[in-house]
Design a protein around this motif. Sequence first.
Motif, mmCIF file in Angstrom:
data_model
loop_
_atom_site.group_PDB
_atom_site.id
_atom_site.type_symbol
_atom_site.label_atom_id
_atom_site.label_comp_id
_atom_site.label_asym_id
_atom_site.label_seq_id
_atom_site.Cartn_x
_atom_site.Cartn_y
_atom_site.Cartn_z
ATOM 1 N N GLU A 8 2.073 -6.939 -9.263
ATOM 2 C CA GLU A 8 3.300 -7.217 -8.504
ATOM 3 C C GLU A 8 3.682 -6.024 -7.648
ATOM 4 N N GLU A 9 3.594 -4.825 -8.225
ATOM 5 C CA GLU A 9 3.901 -3.613 -7.468
ATOM 6 C C GLU A 9 2.891 -3.423 -6.338
ATOM 7 N N ALA A 10 1.630 -3.744 -6.614
ATOM 8 C CA ALA A 10 0.598 -3.628 -5.581
ATOM 9 C C ALA A 10 0.910 -4.543 -4.402
ATOM 10 N N VAL A 11 1.337 -5.769 -4.689
ATOM 11 C CA VAL A 11 1.674 -6.713 -3.621
ATOM 12 C C VAL A 11 2.882 -6.213 -2.834
ATOM 13 N N ARG A 12 3.856 -5.657 -3.510
ATOM 14 C CA ARG A 12 5.027 -5.106 -2.809
ATOM 15 C C ARG A 12 4.613 -4.006 -1.836
ATOM 16 N N LYS A 13 3.710 -3.134 -2.267
ATOM 17 C CA LYS A 13 3.248 -2.050 -1.401
ATOM 18 C C LYS A 13 2.484 -2.592 -0.202
ATOM 19 N N MET A 14 1.733 -3.664 -0.411
ATOM 20 C CA MET A 14 1.007 -4.279 0.694
ATOM 21 C C MET A 14 1.981 -4.860 1.713
ATOM 22 N N LYS A 15 3.031 -5.483 1.202
ATOM 23 C CA LYS A 15 4.026 -6.059 2.105
ATOM 24 C C LYS A 15 4.751 -4.975 2.891
ATOM 25 N N GLU A 16 4.967 -3.827 2.264
ATOM 26 C CA GLU A 16 5.606 -2.704 2.959
ATOM 27 C C GLU A 16 4.757 -2.213 4.122
ATOM 28 N N ARG A 17 3.456 -2.444 4.035
ATOM 29 C CA ARG A 17 2.539 -2.035 5.099
ATOM 30 C C ARG A 17 2.378 -3.129 6.156
ATOM 31 N N GLY A 18 3.166 -4.171 6.057
ATOM 32 C CA GLY A 18 3.107 -5.230 7.055
ATOM 33 C C GLY A 18 2.070 -6.292 6.802
ATOM 34 N N ILE A 19 1.538 -6.359 5.589
ATOM 35 C CA ILE A 19 0.542 -7.372 5.231
ATOM 36 C C ILE A 19 1.263 -8.639 4.774
ATOM 37 N N THR A 20 0.975 -9.765 5.408
ATOM 38 C CA THR A 20 1.564 -11.043 5.027
ATOM 39 C C THR A 20 0.811 -11.604 3.829
ATOM 40 N N VAL A 21 1.557 -12.046 2.817
ATOM 41 C CA VAL A 21 0.953 -12.482 1.558
ATOM 42 C C VAL A 21 1.026 -14.000 1.435
ATOM 43 N N TYR A 22 -0.137 -14.611 1.222
ATOM 44 C CA TYR A 22 -0.249 -16.055 1.053
ATOM 45 C C TYR A 22 -0.713 -16.352 -0.373
#
Length: 281
Positions: A179-193
């Motif tokens: 979950e934390e990894a996904v949050r960090k990805m989103k902070e970098r502008g990565i859209t999560v599907y």
Amino acid sequence: MISSINNSQIKNILALKNKTKARREQGCFIVEGMRMFTEIPQNSLVKAYVSESFYSEMFRKGGGKITEPENWEVVSDRVFREMSDTVTPQGILAVVRQNHRSFEELLDSEHSAQSHCYMVLENIQDPGNLGTIIRTSEGAGVSAVIMSRNTADIYNPKVVRSTMGSVFRMPYVYVDDPEEAVRKMKERGITVYAAHLKGTSDYDEGDYTKPSAFLIGNEGNGLSRELTALADRLIRIPMCGQVESLNAASAATVLMYESYRQNRGNLPGGTGNHTFRIRKD
């Protein structure tokens, strides 16, 4: 020549073959077969073992990759059969160093900067599924594969075989907190599907030309509610007939190649002129 199953080296190989704990503690795993052996990065090879018959047929003729005596050991055919994880051993097996990197290093890598797609795997359990996802990720130009700690061991011999060498080339990492990894990805502008049965749009309606990540859940339980809640969008793969869903590897493949289709020509080697070939694995 090693001729006893009680030899300390053989006991260690059996531990690496059968026990995740041993692989983690030693930071090593085993690779079997000539094709996989030739894929091993030179600086990752710890030691290779060949059966007596393999040695007789190939090494005395000057063939093979191993040239320095300290890098290899000959074992009897009987002992090699015990070492092997395959029904019909090819006669060559190697101990290889694992490739460790941090999640941050993976996101900052040059490979990630050149690509657009990430796969996030939550608790995938089937070795065949995991190996297929790793192998397909390389073929589809995926940036990296991020796995929850409870995902199957990528260094399991069955997973390693399923990757057909991609385990040496595909960037991947285990994370303690997906979950934390996904949050960090989103902070970098990565859209999560999130691939989900309750998806509100079809998988081919998304814009994957922008940095994207696909969440793939456990074969039996799907994605956890916590990880699903972090997705920017829930997507589905339409099904005909009475099929409710695809298995994890098949679903991941569909998503990866839709991303590849949209980005083809912009990825390293992604000219769109590849020939697809079915292997008899």
